[in-house]
Structure formats: structure tokens, C-alpha cells
Design a protein around this motif. Sequence first.
Motif, PDB file in Angstrom:
ATOM      1  N   GLU A  38       2.531   5.034  -5.135  1.00  0.00           N
ATOM      2  CA  GLU A  38       1.354   5.031  -6.014  1.00  0.00           C
ATOM      3  C   GLU A  38       1.767   4.991  -7.482  1.00  0.00           C
TER       4      GLU A  38
ATOM      5  N   ARG B 129       2.678   1.370  -8.459  1.00  0.00           N
ATOM      6  CA  ARG B 129       1.545   0.428  -8.533  1.00  0.00           C
ATOM      7  C   ARG B 129       0.631   0.665  -9.722  1.00  0.00           C
ATOM      8  N   ASN B 130       0.369   1.902 -10.073  1.00  0.00           N
ATOM      9  CA  ASN B 130      -0.693   2.201 -11.019  1.00  0.00           C
ATOM     10  C   ASN B 130      -0.118   2.855 -12.281  1.00  0.00           C
ATOM     11  N   LYS B 131      -0.244   2.153 -13.424  1.00  0.00           N
ATOM     12  CA  LYS B 131       0.296   2.669 -14.676  1.00  0.00           C
ATOM     13  C   LYS B 131      -0.495   3.875 -15.172  1.00  0.00           C
ATOM     14  N   GLN B 132      -1.802   3.890 -14.950  1.00  0.00           N
ATOM     15  CA  GLN B 132      -2.636   4.999 -15.406  1.00  0.00           C
ATOM     16  C   GLN B 132      -2.250   6.298 -14.677  1.00  0.00           C
TER      17      GLN B 132
END
Length: 90
Positions: free
Chosen positions: A22, A25-28
Motif C-alpha cells: 500500500e 502504490r499510494n503517495k498520500q
Amino acid sequence: MLEKIILLVILYMSVLFYDGAELIRNKQIRTVYGIAMVPVLYHSVIYVFDLPWPTLYTFVDFIFHEPGQQIVKSLEVDFIMFLVTIRGMG
């Protein structure tokens, strides 16, 4: 100390293994995760080096000690001068 470091490495690796996909995949989520890890790393350093744990008292003392000392110093009255002043008034 070495045992504590090994324990923390095992814990961090297991957390990263669980959340790793995770995080890639997700920069935030990676940003929030990084911000959340700052206090964890801070407390890990305290744990490894056996430093005294910060408490609410130490925080309040750090913030209010100096202003409190200044207030007490400004309110101190020389007792002899106080008596002379009262004698002169009456």
C-alpha cells in the motif's frame, strides 16, 4: 541495548512487510505514514538508550518554569523596606 534494537528492527520490518504494498502504490498514504512514524521513532530512541520518558509534568515545567520564576522574583519584597514604608505612612 542490542536486544532492544533487534526487537525494534523485527517490529518495523513486520509493519513494513504488512503495509509495504500500500505504501508503494499510494503517495498520500506514504506521507501520512511517514508523519505518523516520527513519534514512533522518537520513542524508539528513548527506549533503546534508556532515557527518561517525557511526562506531562516535564512538558509543563519546561514551558512555565522560567515565566514562573520571573513572576516570583517580581513579587518579592524586601521585608525591612516594607516595614519602613508602612511606618512612614502611619
